[in-house]
Design an enzyme around this catalytic site. Structure first.
Site, PDB file in Angstrom:
ATOM      1  N   LEU A 506       0.821  -1.211   0.000  1.00 55.41           N
ATOM      2  CA  LEU A 506       0.000   0.000   0.000  1.00 55.41           C
ATOM      3  C   LEU A 506       0.852   1.257   0.000  1.00 55.41           C
ATOM      4  CD1 LEU A 506      -2.721  -0.934   2.641  1.00 55.41           C
ATOM      5  CD2 LEU A 506      -2.955  -0.949   0.165  1.00 55.41           C
ATOM      6  N   GLY A 507       2.009   1.162   0.620  1.00 61.63           N
ATOM      7  CA  GLY A 507       2.861   2.326   0.704  1.00 61.63           C
ATOM      8  C   GLY A 507       4.282   1.889   0.982  1.00 61.63           C
ATOM      9  N   GLY A 509       8.276   3.441   2.208  1.00 58.35           N
ATOM     10  CA  GLY A 509       8.984   4.635   2.642  1.00 58.35           C
ATOM     11  C   GLY A 509      10.320   4.337   3.265  1.00 58.35           C
ATOM     12  N   PHE A 511      11.371   3.572   6.134  1.00 55.28           N
ATOM     13  CA  PHE A 511      11.681   2.481   7.056  1.00 55.28           C
ATOM     14  C   PHE A 511      10.605   1.416   7.068  1.00 55.28           C
ATOM     15  CE2 PHE A 511       9.568   5.806   9.218  1.00 55.28           C
ATOM     16  CZ  PHE A 511       8.757   5.233  10.176  1.00 55.28           C
ATOM     17  N   GLY A 512      10.215   0.970   5.942  1.00 47.62           N
ATOM     18  CA  GLY A 512       9.303  -0.158   5.910  1.00 47.62           C
ATOM     19  C   GLY A 512       8.172   0.042   4.931  1.00 47.62           C
ATOM     20  N   VAL A 514       4.060  -0.748   3.814  1.00 46.03           N
ATOM     21  CA  VAL A 514       2.738  -1.011   4.365  1.00 46.03           C
ATOM     22  C   VAL A 514       2.037  -1.960   3.413  1.00 46.03           C
ATOM     23  CG1 VAL A 514       0.540  -0.006   5.052  1.00 46.03           C
ATOM     24  CG2 VAL A 514       2.649   1.270   5.377  1.00 46.03           C
ATOM     25  N   LYS A 527       2.180  -3.128   8.566  1.00 44.34           N
ATOM     26  CA  LYS A 527       3.492  -2.578   8.290  1.00 44.34           C
ATOM     27  C   LYS A 527       4.537  -3.369   9.031  1.00 44.34           C
ATOM     28  CE  LYS A 527       5.916   1.711   8.332  1.00 44.34           C
ATOM     29  NZ  LYS A 527       5.861   1.812   6.909  1.00 44.34           N
ATOM     30  N   ASP A 605       3.927  12.961   5.147  1.00 42.23           N
ATOM     31  CA  ASP A 605       2.728  12.935   4.308  1.00 42.23           C
ATOM     32  C   ASP A 605       1.487  13.277   5.122  1.00 42.23           C
ATOM     33  OD1 ASP A 605       1.518  12.815   1.875  1.00 42.23           O
ATOM     34  OD2 ASP A 605       1.410  10.620   1.793  1.00 42.23           O
TER      35      ASP A 605
END
Ligand SMILES: *[C@@H]1O[C@H](CO)[C@@H](O)[C@H](O)[C@H]1NC(C)=O
Ligand SMILES: *[C@@H]1O[C@H](CO)[C@@H](O)[C@H](O)[C@H]1NC(C)=O
Ligand SMILES: *[C@@H]1O[C@H](CO)[C@@H](O)[C@H](O)[C@H]1NC(C)=O
Ligand SMILES: *[C@@H]1O[C@H](CO)[C@@H](O)[C@H](O)[C@H]1NC(C)=O
Ligand SMILES: *[C@@H]1O[C@H](CO)[C@@H](O)[C@H](O)[C@H]1NC(C)=O
Ligand SMILES: *[C@@H]1O[C@H](CO)[C@@H](O)[C@H](O)[C@H]1NC(C)=O
Ligand SMILES: *[C@@H]1O[C@H](CO)[C@@H](O)[C@H](O)[C@H]1NC(C)=O
Ligand SMILES: *[C@@H]1O[C@H](CO)[C@@H](O)[C@H](O)[C@H]1NC(C)=O
Ligand SMILES: *[C@@H]1O[C@H](CO)[C@@H](O)[C@H](O)[C@H]1NC(C)=O
Ligand SMILES: *[C@@H]1O[C@H](CO)[C@@H](O)[C@H](O)[C@H]1NC(C)=O
Ligand SMILES: *[C@@H]1O[C@H](CO)[C@@H](O)[C@H](O)[C@H]1NC(C)=O
Ligand SMILES: *[C@@H]1O[C@H](CO)[C@@H](O)[C@H](O)[C@H]1NC(C)=O
Length: 799
Positions: A506-507, A509, A511-512, A514, A527, A605
């Protein structure tokens, strides 16, 4: 110096059960439970040596097969009938014995299991398997060979009316058991920490009248402890009384047998001290010592026997002056077991004091290892109900032992909810396709956390009991939040299942990632590798933590995102007070990320679609997909007076900090900027960017209104003006405009913003409630606005 190698413990644990009932006397056998596993169904016999009555195990277990050891091994154990037969468990991973001792919960028991392989299966493969007591691991049973018996013993206070002793196949051969014994003990002996039990390491009778290596037990020992005699030439002479009367030595609550107390070792006069040690011990375990002393020689007037006990050079107890013909037990403090030194060694010294004229003496010693029994058993109400289901329907399946715990062995058809603060609860019961007949029992309603009950594919008759249909109306359909509102542990494999092997990202970034997941029909965002937890950040439904894998599952926020409530796509209009509260919640969430997390986290965000509302319109900040952990203090680089890191620009147009956009230098103030934009959205309810208008960014739009002195029209037109105090709105606009300052240095810190917003809320509440209530409300708000970092302490810490 006397060295007890591991084998000495082994002598005891695997000792030949040859008895020497020297001074047999009638004893209270009540409460003994003695099970000879694998003998023919329903049979029982009285052991000739001990007089203890043994029962077959059929009424205590539902699985397994009766087996006999080979004749050759049986011949070696002529007097130990308990080892001739055994029950083996070729089917299933966990098989249990379930006992309901009459004395009930709270009773302290010595529980002992014995195993003799005797090549019963002609495979010559001695197995290794795990033994559980209730839901906790008791021991790993490693059978050495066909002929050596293995015995394991634990002193345990039972916390429920049922005791489960379970054998777990770990893939190293078929588990089996020969004998299972329970002996009630007094409450006040062998006392240990709550939530833990004492597993026997060794129990030694120092010196003995007998010549053979042997084991002494009931009836000499009223508690049926097994004592191994320890002979050594190192300590001479041993002392003994010429007494023959069993009662000639006064006993204490430990009730040591006369045959053990009437002999002792002393050091010989050339040394005046005794020492003995154990090697190769676990350095992490806590050892509990019980040493038993009685003077056997009446000291002359000019004689004293006085010594100190040291363990690993620390004074354990002293001075000890054993009383003449009186048992004296010295034992470890409940709170502090002894630890082995770094080499895995424990040394015990008995050193004479300077005035002692006689050498030290010791009659007997026991050593136990502390076992944490901290796993929680299923809530007893639930356990009782499901056991009733089991017996009413005669369900076999793998329904053995505790229903929910350990989690890996949950009964088939059950789903349990695990929460470290409470015992596990049953939340789902699937009994479909079981050919069950009869009526639907009411006691199913006792499963008060049950949200799924599947009885399809059965021949059940009669109506659904009222209590159940009531429950169904109230709970089954309506509140689907009841699973997700409670925290739960997930194993890594469950996480794989929930996310379908991390199928959908889903996302992504700093540090990990989702992932999309489906948890019992609820959509969740999952996550890995993020450890943030704060009231105002979307809370965890659970997490998985298995060494290298740490996953978090976020709650699902029922009212969706803030944008949908501002854009008019939902029927209700957020009140001015709601909006202030939402702003405060988010400000605090961000403040926590910036100041409460180590290293600090920049969300990157912040936007109204990332702000999620629950049913009470409380806000939490979600979606950490692009968040960035700030490097350590030393790694930060300075740009125009602030600290920042260089990154690829990420974020959402309209909310993006212009300074960050221009320079790629990121710092906490970038979040402050985005927050300011959200605050403007809350005030105006306008979209952030509108193509149609000239001043198409919300900041430009508000600025132009401000320039024209047109404050009145900045506010969301749907808010009724007569309920609004212009001063407070004005103050809020001021805060947001400060947040969206072009240069990051001009923007306030998130903690400042939170304080100022709370000030606005306080003013709003004071205004609304008039003077009477003002004071109490003010107090309430004071409570909220106390030192913000302390909110960390009010919520569970990040894991
Ligand atoms: C252990 O539990 C008992 C009963 O629950 C309680 O009375 C006792 O105070 C506890 N002891 C400790 C050291 O917590
Ligand atoms: C006395 O103890 C020492 C070692 O501690 C041993 O070598 C010696 O043989 C013992 N003497 C007697 C008489 O047992
Ligand atoms: C010490 O313990 C380890 C593991 O428990 C074992 O492999 C080793 O053989 C032991 N050493 C001795 C000297 O007993
Ligand atoms: C103790 O007294 C007895 C006589 O009563 C004597 O024989 C012995 O030597 C004395 N022992 C010591 C250590 O003084
Ligand atoms: C006990 O006595 C022995 C022999 O005198 C000595 O080596 C040892 O250090 C003493 N132990 C302690 C703890 O004082
Ligand atoms: C040893 O005995 C002497 C004389 O009776 C006494 O003064 C001293 O305090 C005693 N020492 C100890 C450690 O008890
Ligand atoms: C077990 O469940 C019952 C019924 O829901 C409840 O009253 C009881 O407090 C629970 N016990 C524990 C230890 O949580
Ligand atoms: C029960 O049987 C039905 C029909 O055969 C099947 O669709 C269903 O999946 C079965 N349920 C379970 C839990 O096995
Ligand atoms: C229910 O009972 C009927 C008659 O006794 C039998 O024919 C049928 O197979 C049963 N169904 C199930 C699912 O056990
Ligand atoms: C359920 O079925 C079993 C055997 O199939 C039978 O013995 C029993 O009486 C039945 N129970 C009811 C309540 O019908
Ligand atoms: C956010 O935190 C504050 C205090 O830290 C609390 O009062 C508020 O209820 C929280 N919001 C939510 C949605 O939990
Ligand atoms: C917040 O509380 C902590 C600990 O109580 C204190 O050290 C700190 O100075 C406080 N900060 C503020 C801004 O009051």
């Amino acid at each position: 110096m006397f060295f007890f190698e591991h084998f000495l413990a082994a002598v005891l644990l695997q000792g030949a059960l040859v008895f020497l009932p020297l001074f047999a006397q009638p004893q209270d056998l009540s409460g003994f439970i003695s099970i000879d596993c694998g003998i023919s169904d329903g049979s029982r016999y009285t052991d000739e040596t001990t007089g203890i009555s043994y029962l077959s195990d059929t009424q205590f277990t539902e699985s397994g097969e009766n087996k006999e050891i080979l004749q050759a091994y049986r011949a070696q154990r002529a007097s130990e009938k308990q080892f001739w037969n055994l029950r083996s468990f070729p089917e299933g991973t966990k098989n249990c014995y379930t006992l309901k001792p009459g004395r009930g919960k709270g009773t302290k028991y010595l529980i002992r299991a014995g195993f003799l392989y005797g090549n019963y299966d002609n495979e010559d493969q001695a197995p290794t398997f795990d033994l559980y007591l209730g839901v906790n691991v008791w021991d790993t049973v490693s059978i050495r060979n066909a002929w050596t018996p293995k015995t394991t013993e634990i002193i345990h206070v039972i916390s429920t009316d049922r005791i489960h002793v379970c054998l777990v196949n770990t893939g190293n051969g078929i588990p089996f058991i020969s004998v299972l014994e329970l002996r009630p003990l007094r409450d006040d002996v062998y006392v240990t920490k709550n939530g833990s039990s004492l597993a026997l390491y060794g129990r030694f009778d120092f010196s003995s009248l007998s010549t053979d290596q042997q084991v002494l037990r009931y009836k000499d020992d009223a508690y049926d402890r097994l004592w191994v005699s320890l002979e050594t030439k190192m300590w001479k002479p041993f002392l003994t009384t010429s007494l023959t009367d069993d009662n000639s030595i006064n006993r204490n609550d430990y009730q040591l047998p006369f045959t053990i107390m009437n002999t002792a070792y002393t050091s010989n006069r050339s040394t005046d001290f005794m020492d003995f040690y154990w090697k190769n011990l676990s350095v992490t375990s806590e050892y509990y010592f019980y040493m038993h002393f009685a003077e056997l020689e009446k000291p002359q007037t000019n004689q004293t026997r006085e010594f100190n006990i040291y363990i690993n050079r620390d004074l354990f107890y002293g001075p000890v002056v054993p009383k003449y013909l009186s048992e004296n037990t010295i034992y470890s403090k409940i709170t502090s077991g002894m630890k082995a030194d770094r080499e895995g060694q424990i040394t015990v010294w008995l050193n004479n004091t300077e005035n002692s004229t006689l050498p030290p003496l010791i009659n007997a010693m026991e050593i136990y290892i502390l076992k944490e029994m901290s796993q929680q058993e299923t809530n007893q109400t639930d356990a009782e109900a499901i056991w009733n289901v089991k017996s009413a329907y005669e369900i076999e399946k793998n329904w053995q032992g505790d229903p929910c715990a350990p989690e890996a062995f949950t009964w088939d058809g059950l789903v349990c909810d695990y929460n470290s603060d409470y015992p596990p609860r049953i939340i789902s019961l699937d009994l479909s396709n079981n050919s069950l007949n009869g009526t639907i029992p009411e006691f199913l309603a006792q499963l008060s956390f049950l949200i799924v009950l599947n009885l399809k594919g059965n021949n059940l008759t009669g109506p659904v009991p009222d209590v159940l249909s009531e429950k169904s109306k109230n709970e089954y359909n309506g509140d689907n939040g009841s699973i997700v509102s409670r925290k739960k542990h997930f194993t890594y494999s469950e996480i794989l299942k929930i996310t379908n092997n991390f199928e959908t990202v889903l996302g992504e970034g700093g540090f990990g990632k989702v992932y999309y997941g489906n948890l019992k029909g609820n959509e969740v965002a999952l996550k890995l590798l993020l450890r943030v937890h704060h009231k105002n950040l979307t809370t965890l439904v659970g997490y998985c933590n298995e060494e290298t894998h740490i996953g978090l599952i976020y709650e699902y926020m029922t009212m969706g995102n803030l944008r949908s409530h501002l854009s008019g796509s939902t029927p209700n209009i957020l009140s001015w007070e709601d909006r202030l509260r939402i702003a405060i919640d988010i400000a605090q969430g961000l403040e926590y990320l910036h100041n409460g997390c180590k290293p600090p986290i920049i969300h990157r965000d912040v936007k109204s679609t990332n702000i999620l509302l629950n049913e009470k319109f409380q806000a939490k900040l979600g979606d950490f997909g692009v968040s960035k952990i700030f490097p350590n203090e030393g790694d930060r680089q300075s740009v125009s007076g602030t600290l920042g890191v260089s990154t690829n620009v990420v974020g959402t147009p309209g909310y993006l900090d212009p300074e960050y956009y221009a320079s790629n230098w990121l710092n906490e103030k970038s979040d402050v900027f985005s927050f300011g934009v959200v605050l403007l959205e809350l005030i105006t309810a306008r979209p952030v960017l509108t193509k149609a208008e000239e001043n198409n960014h919300i900041i430009l739009w508000v600025s132009s209104k401000l320039a024209n002195g047109d404050i009145e029209n900045i506010l969301d037109p749907r808010l009724e003006r007569r309920f609004i105090n212009t001063n407070i709105v004005w103050k809020t606009i001021e805060i947001s405009m400060a947040c969206v300052s072009k240069t990051s240095t001009s923007r306030p810190a998130m903690s400042r913003v939170a304080i100022d917003l709370k000030e606005c809320l306080r003013a709003e509440l004071t205004r609304k409630d008039g003077n009477d209530e003002a004071e109490s409300k003010q107090y309430l708000v004071e409570m909220i606005s106390q030192n913000i970092t302390s909110s960390e302490q009010l919520t569970p810490q990040a894991r």
